[in-house]
Write a protein that holds these residues in place. Structure first.
Motif, PDB file in Angstrom:
ATOM      1  N   ARG A 285       0.399   5.774  -0.353  1.00 34.54           N
ATOM      2  CA  ARG A 285      -0.588   6.843  -0.239  1.00 34.54           C
ATOM      3  C   ARG A 285      -0.041   8.127  -0.848  1.00 34.54           C
ATOM      4  O   ARG A 285       1.169   8.335  -0.925  1.00 34.54           O
TER       5      ARG A 285
ATOM      6  N   TRP B 138       0.832  -1.194   0.000  1.00 41.81           N
ATOM      7  CA  TRP B 138       0.000   0.000   0.000  1.00 41.81           C
ATOM      8  C   TRP B 138       0.867   1.243   0.000  1.00 41.81           C
ATOM      9  O   TRP B 138       1.880   1.309   0.711  1.00 41.81           O
TER      10      TRP B 138
ATOM     11  N   VAL C 148       3.557   3.007   2.363  1.00 42.66           N
ATOM     12  CA  VAL C 148       2.892   2.783   3.636  1.00 42.66           C
ATOM     13  C   VAL C 148       3.346   1.445   4.215  1.00 42.66           C
ATOM     14  O   VAL C 148       3.882   1.377   5.318  1.00 42.66           O
TER      15      VAL C 148
ATOM     16  N   TYR D  51      -5.237   6.089  -0.829  1.00 43.51           N
ATOM     17  CA  TYR D  51      -4.399   4.918  -0.640  1.00 43.51           C
ATOM     18  C   TYR D  51      -4.472   4.034  -1.878  1.00 43.51           C
ATOM     19  O   TYR D  51      -5.558   3.695  -2.356  1.00 43.51           O
TER      20      TYR D  51
END
Length: 118
Positions: A38, A36, A48, A93
């Protein structure tokens, strides 16, 4: 030919929790990691959390001990459990799948909005 579909974003109060999901479909092969990232308006996309097939995880310092990444290989789905949310966590995200090819190739989802506000 790989598609990533995110879900689970939304509006939450500070201190709250969310679980983001990213389901991968298509010609899934030679996967090095999923994760992930962002991105806020006018800012660069930042890491992330990521997770490799052997299960090694990597977290940004700003989310370590608050966010947990996991993967369900049966469903080809990666999750991000986010707790103790702060207003500064507000971002879009994006789910990522990185291939094991050299050079590597990144597949991206469309993004899911997380807004932390009172």
């Amino acid at each position: 030919q790989v598609q990533l579909v995110e879900s689970g974003g939304g509006l939450v109060q500070p201190g709250g929790s969310l679980r983001l999901s990213c389901a991968a479909s298509g010609s899934i092969l030679s996967v090095y990691a999923m994760g992930w990232y962002r991105q806020a308006p006018g800012k660069q996309r930042e890491l992330v959390a990521t997770i490799t097939s052997p299960g090694r995880t990597n977290y940004a310092d700003s989310v370590k001990d608050r966010f947990t990444i996991s993967i369900d290989n049966t469903k080809n789905t990666v999750y991000l459990q986010i707790t103790s949310l702060k207003p500064e966590d507000t971002d879009v995200y994006y789910c990522n799948l990185r291939s094991r090819t050299r050079p590597s190739y990144d597949y991206w989802g469309q993004g899911t909005q997380v807004t932390v506000s009172s």
